[in-house]
Design an enzyme around this catalytic site. Sequence first.
Site, PDB file in Angstrom:
ATOM      1  N   TYR A 256       3.200   1.406  16.518  1.00  0.00           N
ATOM      2  CA  TYR A 256       1.861   1.132  16.399  1.00  0.00           C
ATOM      3  C   TYR A 256       0.986   2.119  16.730  1.00  0.00           C
ATOM      4  CZ  TYR A 256      -2.510  -1.793  15.971  1.00  0.00           C
ATOM      5  OH  TYR A 256      -3.633  -2.234  15.655  1.00  0.00           O
TER       6      TYR A 256
ATOM      7  N   VAL B 140       0.807  -1.373   0.159  1.00  0.00           N
ATOM      8  CA  VAL B 140       0.067   0.018   0.047  1.00  0.00           C
ATOM      9  C   VAL B 140       0.835   1.271  -0.004  1.00  0.00           C
ATOM     10  CG1 VAL B 140      -1.364   1.255   1.317  1.00  0.00           C
ATOM     11  CG2 VAL B 140      -1.886  -0.876   1.018  1.00  0.00           C
TER      12      VAL B 140
END
Length: 318
Positions: A150, A59
């Site tokens: 994250y 992506v």
Amino acid sequence: MQKRVIITGAAGFVGSHLAEKFLNEGWEVLGIDNFITSTPENLRTLKENPAFRFMEMDVVKIDPSSLLDFEPSLVMHMASPASPVDYFNMPIETMLVNSEGTRKMLEVARRAGARFLFASTSEVYGDPEIHPQPETYWGNVNPIGPRAVYDESKRYGEAMTMAYRRLFELDVRIVRIFNTYGPRMRPNDGRVVSNFITQALTGKKLTIYGDGSQTRSFGYVADTVEGIFRLATYGGLEGEVVNIGNPAEITVKELADTIMKLIPSAAGIEYLPPVPDDPRKRRPDITKARKLLGWKPEVPLEEGLRKTIQYFRSILNI
Ligand code: NAD
Ligand code: UDP
């Protein structure tokens, strides 16, 4: 609305169930994945459906204009390592897919005139000081700890998503997903449900990090997918941020006891050192999801665990 959706992370655990849900609802689905935390196996049944297309692609490196031929009406950015073990092992990939990857998919949505949904996480609340966590809580995240790759990249992804809303008036939605479990998790993904079930089925001790008093609230994947589907497809939800999770909160020790009850061959518990910055507690406030989506979880923990155990038995040949 034309029923054409791009789903990144479509070969992953949640993404593959989501793709299946959209196909069942009569949508055409273009799945994108680079298999960094999955295998093509999760795509097997999806690929039997002629309304499903797939592109193996990172992506982060996508040229947004290359996806416009598909004419999506909805773009869902689900791709990201999600297990702490995965994002500890792939810190840069994790940061990039949630930052630059999010911007790339927002560009696809903007150029296509499509709606955009970003898969965020309860981790944006960090080690929460407010309990349970409503969407209005800003969180308590260590920006330089091991989980930051994250937590902070998801927070950046949320900020970028809202920037596209403000700048381009794009129809965006953000889902903050709480711990989800079910079939198609990888047995070795390192998450607590996969670890405990795999350990119990193979006669090993269940590894508890710390004293097991930390809590989580576990949602079955079918419930999570239904909540995400409603948030993505209902009208009038531009710019909304919604928690999707099961408010039934239990300690990690109680989870171990429940799994040992369901798998009597389990060999007991082994206590290991705690994980740094491990959130002490986590439980969603789902008032907003109930009100905006008419959604609440339907599958109780033991029922969901039974289905998950059945799946793990089948893939581990036990
Ligand atoms: P998963 O690891 O099973 O799936 C993620 C998928 O994204 C994998 O197939 C992986 O190969 C793919 N991917 C990662 N980086 C990519 C890239 N650069 N290009 C293309 N594909 C890429 O994880 P999951 O549990 O299915 O999580 C899906 C999403 O939901 C993630 O965004 C995650 O942060 C979010 N989420 C999940 C949970 C949970 O409990 N499962 C909780 C909170 C948030
Ligand atoms: N955990 C554990 N044993 C394991 C894996 C995880 O005790 O084998 C604990 C972990 O420390 C955390 C909780 O279970 O407190 C949930 O961990 P997981 O990695 O599934 O997800 P998190 O909620 O931390 O993202």
